[in-house]
Enzyme design. Structure first.
Site, PDB file in Angstrom:
ATOM      1  N   GLU A  37     -11.912 -16.227 -28.706  1.00 13.78           N
ATOM      2  CA  GLU A  37     -12.694 -15.797 -29.862  1.00 13.78           C
ATOM      3  C   GLU A  37     -12.340 -14.352 -30.224  1.00 13.78           C
ATOM      4  OE1 GLU A  37     -14.449 -17.639 -31.700  1.00 13.78           O
ATOM      5  OE2 GLU A  37     -15.268 -16.032 -32.967  1.00 13.78           O
ATOM      6  N   LYS A 124     -15.142   9.941  -5.381  1.00 15.97           N
ATOM      7  CA  LYS A 124     -14.124  10.848  -5.911  1.00 15.97           C
ATOM      8  C   LYS A 124     -12.867  10.007  -6.148  1.00 15.97           C
ATOM      9  CE  LYS A 124     -11.993  15.314  -5.050  1.00 15.97           C
ATOM     10  NZ  LYS A 124     -10.594  14.983  -5.317  1.00 15.97           N
ATOM     11  N   LYS A 323     -14.612  14.997   1.597  1.00 14.83           N
ATOM     12  CA  LYS A 323     -13.415  14.158   1.674  1.00 14.83           C
ATOM     13  C   LYS A 323     -13.519  13.106   2.784  1.00 14.83           C
ATOM     14  CE  LYS A 323     -10.068  15.196  -0.449  1.00 14.83           C
ATOM     15  NZ  LYS A 323      -9.171  16.260  -0.884  1.00 14.83           N
ATOM     16  N   CYS A 417      19.684 -11.247  20.254  1.00 19.38           N
ATOM     17  CA  CYS A 417      18.237 -11.131  20.410  1.00 19.38           C
ATOM     18  C   CYS A 417      17.888 -10.211  21.582  1.00 19.38           C
ATOM     19  CB  CYS A 417      17.656 -12.531  20.647  1.00 19.38           C
ATOM     20  SG  CYS A 417      15.914 -12.487  21.069  1.00 19.38           S
ATOM     21  N   CYS A 420      16.248 -12.828  24.369  1.00 15.86           N
ATOM     22  CA  CYS A 420      16.970 -13.920  25.042  1.00 15.86           C
ATOM     23  C   CYS A 420      18.482 -13.803  24.892  1.00 15.86           C
ATOM     24  CB  CYS A 420      16.482 -15.272  24.523  1.00 15.86           C
ATOM     25  SG  CYS A 420      17.058 -15.619  22.854  1.00 15.86           S
ATOM     26  N   CYS A 435      16.473 -14.812  15.372  1.00 15.70           N
ATOM     27  CA  CYS A 435      17.083 -15.139  16.651  1.00 15.70           C
ATOM     28  C   CYS A 435      17.344 -16.637  16.642  1.00 15.70           C
ATOM     29  CB  CYS A 435      16.113 -14.787  17.778  1.00 15.70           C
ATOM     30  SG  CYS A 435      16.425 -15.688  19.299  1.00 15.70           S
TER      31      CYS A 435
HETATM   32  S1  IVH Z   1     -16.457  16.617 -11.009  1.00 18.89           S
HETATM   33  C1  IVH Z   1     -16.808  20.833 -12.364  1.00 18.89           C
HETATM   34  N1  IVH Z   1     -16.515  14.133 -10.264  1.00 18.89           N
HETATM   35  O1  IVH Z   1     -11.532  15.807  -8.281  1.00 18.89           O
HETATM   36  C2  IVH Z   1     -16.681  19.539 -11.717  1.00 18.89           C
HETATM   37  N2  IVH Z   1     -14.468  15.309 -10.134  1.00 18.89           N
HETATM   38  O2  IVH Z   1     -10.899  18.066  -6.563  1.00 18.89           O
HETATM   39  C3  IVH Z   1     -15.429  18.859 -12.055  1.00 18.89           C
HETATM   40  N3  IVH Z   1     -12.581  13.956  -9.357  1.00 18.89           N
HETATM   41  O3  IVH Z   1     -10.269  17.874 -10.811  1.00 18.89           O
HETATM   42  C4  IVH Z   1     -15.115  17.680 -11.304  1.00 18.89           C
HETATM   43  N4  IVH Z   1     -13.702  12.091  -9.125  1.00 18.89           N
HETATM   44  O4  IVH Z   1     -10.039  15.345 -11.098  1.00 18.89           O
HETATM   45  C5  IVH Z   1     -15.773  15.229 -10.414  1.00 18.89           C
HETATM   46  N5  IVH Z   1     -16.673  11.893  -9.675  1.00 18.89           N
HETATM   47  C6  IVH Z   1     -15.948  12.995  -9.827  1.00 18.89           C
HETATM   48  C7  IVH Z   1     -14.571  13.019  -9.546  1.00 18.89           C
HETATM   49  C8  IVH Z   1     -13.865  14.206  -9.703  1.00 18.89           C
HETATM   50  C9  IVH Z   1     -12.511  12.672  -9.041  1.00 18.89           C
HETATM   51  C10 IVH Z   1     -11.427  14.885  -9.330  1.00 18.89           C
HETATM   52  C11 IVH Z   1     -11.278  15.707 -10.573  1.00 18.89           C
HETATM   53  C12 IVH Z   1     -11.225  17.145 -10.124  1.00 18.89           C
HETATM   54  C13 IVH Z   1     -10.862  16.976  -8.683  1.00 18.89           C
HETATM   55  C14 IVH Z   1     -11.342  18.161  -7.866  1.00 18.89           C
END
Ligand code: IVH
Length: 680
Positions: A37, A124, A323, A417, A420, A435
């Site tokens: 559609e 992130k 991280k 091998c 063997c 082998c």
């Molecule tokens: S906030 C002032 N939120 O991480 C705040 N950044 O290491 C700006 N990134 O340059 C960033 N996921 O490219 C924010 N949920 C998220 C993110 C995020 C990935 C990246 C972004 C930034 C980098 C910093």
């Protein structure tokens, strides 16, 4: 000639309607109309626009890919700098961050206690930071972050990304609105891109982040358009002539309402306990997400508080990135060994300088086969990037050639091998070297027995890998049939084998004798015959005698069995030693009931089909019923798990996705032939 008002209105309505469907599909992940559609609406719009080109607007869904490739990217200077984030690597760093926030906001009471600050949490994303500028709701510019002050103008490329609206929805958006977020490549698009690169003999991308960056840096937007990138918004820059909301979370929800994609995993939590709970929850979920993330971003939710906290050099004081452990690390290839598998495949395994990656210490990585070694260009002594994501076995993803010293050695496949000493053969056109020792080879024998005993095969409880190795090394077991003549003395004579365990093993062996035809066929370890094929064979032929007698032609009539598999099956049963072992197993008491051949209702069990486009000889509902009657599942969306897509006339994005993922596609005619092959 002026175009009639009616036609102008028609074009506008079609544009708006298509943009809304686009939003449902790409932003909300919830298609509002069938693909066919959508395609029909798009076609009507295209027709009108061809007839009346003066009605084409830049935000029309037909205008995502523009004309000629660019000569180069121009620079964009960011009116408000695009910031970066400070990192936290453990809970302590998070506690420190929270304390700094509370102190600056003067939240402590007289006892030094403070309220739990509200944080918005988001994954992130591991991609490329970009800025999108909307004026009067129209996308007028897309730019990369660059160094935070100056980026590159990538408007033509961002326009090709379907989750980026060319025009905002609704009418309560600010007059000028700069949205910021991450452009990334979903894992499925990355896999498809690399599979294709390999097919064409091109160098694959190391990870989805590099692939996303490479795809955005294309001067020809058509290439970007083919890469299936996505965008997820996480903040705003310029906001003029209108307002957002009081909190980060509600602001993002507003963006979402205007047609922009935000992360569905976003949550608001309180204090560090809330943050850590979210962090752990997402760390567990990380590998099941359809995109790569490398941590969690925590942001003070209240926007007034964000303003009060402000910035320090290049990062805000109100946000932090916690991280995850890295999934990629640098290490060195110390040596390469060759392992021999069940089918004799000789697999090179890299011995690495131990390195902590993806949460564990890794000292081995498979190199798969000689083609992989050639593709990577890896040599003993090389510095390499290794990757371990979730429970997937560690892989070498790249050689750092700049780090190569003179002290490297080529990796050569052994001529004999390592177990063997039989000759190693490389079949023309096959990547794998094997082998030639067959069951004479101790390694192949061990692997065959491990497979036979495994859970999905004969399911012999208590017969683990180590025990199989000990039994083969001691000479007590030579073939799978030998397992059933083991005596208690033999088993308890093995090192570290208690009487009780020996008894348990003998009992498990006794229990395992009662099995099913499918399990038995699978346990034989016929090349290419996995669990599903074994079940298909059992259901199609009903008895072992019938399977043994089956010709290549009759095997080919069974769905899912191709010529390679059919030949492996026939040649397995042509070899007398295989039949001798089968006879010995039956003599030892292994038995199963035959299967009624009329198991039509299970023929497609475990298979997922997707029907898309318009069928002419039947309705989609009828096609679905036929599939369900054969035990198949029918789903509305295509994923890696889809077995086959049935594409009728004017099939659209689902067909494309199937092609991108390399999923089998059948047209209506093919489907009718396929389905009639089940009519018994
Ligand atoms: S906030 C002032 N939120 O991480 C705040 N950044 O290491 C700006 N990134 O340059 C960033 N996921 O490219 C924010 N949920 C998220 C993110 C995020 C990935 C990246 C972004 C930034 C980098 C910093």
């Amino acid at each position: 000639m002026s175009v009639s008002e009616e036609i102008t209105l028609n074009v506008e309505t079609l544009c708006n309607e298509l943009n809304k469907h686009n939003y449902s599909y790409y932003v909300l992940d919830n298609p509002s109309i069938p693909d066919a559609e959508y395609d029909r609406l798009l076609l009507s719009l295209k027709k009108l626009e061809t007839e009346y080109p003066s009605l084409i607007t830049p935000e029309s869904p037909t205008q995502r890919v523009g004309g000629e490739p660019l000569a180069g990217f121009t620079q964009v200077s960011h009116e408000l700098p695009m910031l970066s984030l400070d990192n936290a690597f453990n809970e302590e760093d998070m506690i420190d961050f929270n304390r700094r926030v509370a102190d600056r906001l003067k939240l402590a009471d007289k006892d030094g206690e403070y309220e739990n600050v509200e944080y918005a949490c988001e994954p992130k994303l591991d991609g490329i930071a970009v800025s999108l500028l909307y004026e009067d709701g129209i996308l007028i510019r897309g730019a990369t972050r660059g160094d935070g002050q100056t980026g590159e103008n990538i408007t033509e490329n961002v326009r090709t990304i379907n989750s980026i609206p060319l025009k905002l929805l609704g009418n309560d958006f600010p007059k000028r609105l700069e949205v910021r977020g991450e452009i990334y490549m979903p894992k499925s698009a990355f896999d498809a891109l690399n599979t294709e690169a390999e097919r064409l003999g091109n160098k694959p991308f190391v990870n989805p982040r590099n692939a996303a960056a490479g795809s955005l840096r294309q001067l020809d937007p058509k290439i970007t358009a083919s890469r299936n990138l996505e965008m997820c918004c996480y903040s705003v820059g310029i906001v003029e002539g209108g307002a957002l909301a009081n909190t980060h979370e509600t602001s993002l929800r507003k963006l979402n309402g205007w047609g922009l994609r935000i992360n569905a995993e976003m949550q608001v939590v309180k204090g560090i306990p809330g943050c850590m709970k979210y962090y752990n929850f997402m760390a567990d979920k990380r590998n099941t997400l359809p995109y790569e993330i490398d941590g969690i971003v925590f942001k003070v939710n209240d926007l007034d508080r964000q303003v009060r906290l402000g910035f320090v050099s290049k990062a805000p004081r109100w946000a932090i990135a916690h991280k995850f452990p890295a999934q990629e690390e640098l290490t060195k290839v110390l040596d390469v060994d060759f392992q021999v598998g069940r089918t004799g495949a000789v697999t090179p395994v890299a011995r690495l300088a131990p390195v902590f990656v993806g949460g564990v210490t890794v000292s081995n990585a498979t190199l798969h086969n000689m083609d992989e070694i050639k593709r990577l260009g890896v040599m003993i002594g090389d510095a390499v990037i290794i990757r371990r994501a979730g429970d997937v076995i560690p892989q070498i993803v790249k050689v750092i050639e700049e780090k190569r010293t003179g002290d490297v050695k080529s990796i050569l496949i052994p001529s004999h091998c390592p177990v063997c000493d039989s000759e190693v053969l490389q079949v023309e056109g096959e990547a794998v070297a094997r082998c030639s020792g067959g069951l004479f080879c101790g390694a192949q024998r061990k692997e065959a027995i491990k497979h036979f005993a495994s859970r999905k095969a004969m399911d012999i409880d208590g017969l683990g890998d180590k025990l199989v190795e000990a039994l083969v090394d001691s000479g007590d077991v030579e073939t799978v049939a030998g397992l059933f003549t083991l005596t208690k003395d033999q088993v308890s004579g093995l090192e570290r084998m208690a009487d009780k365990s020996a008894e348990n093993l003998l009992r498990s062996l006794e229990n395992a004798k009662e099995t099913t035809l499918a399990r038995f066929v699978y346990s034989l370890g016929i090349r290419e015959v996995g669990e599903t094929t074994a079940r298909t064979l059992a259901n199609a032929f009903g008895s072992l005698a019938n399977i043994k007698m089956a010709s290549v032609e009759s095997l080919l009539e069974v769905p899912d069995i191709g010529p390679i598999m059919a030949n492996h099956i026939v040649s397995f049963f042509e070899q007398s030693h295989n039949n001798e072992i089968i006879d010995q197993l039956i003599e030892a008491g292994v038995h199963w009931p035959d299967v009624e051949i009329d198991k039509k209702s299970q023929a497609l069990q475990g298979k997922t089909f997707v029907i898309t486009g318009t069928l002419s000889d039947m309705t989609r509902e009828e096609a679905k019923e036929q599939l369900l009657a054969l035990g198949a599942k029918v789903s509305g969306s295509v994923s890696k798990k889809t077995h086959c897509v049935i594409a009728g006339e004017a099939a659209g994005s689902k067909l494309k996705k199937a092609e991108d993922l390399g999923i089998k596609v059948m047209n209506e005619k093919g489907f009718i032939t396929f389905i009639s092959s089940f009519a018994l």
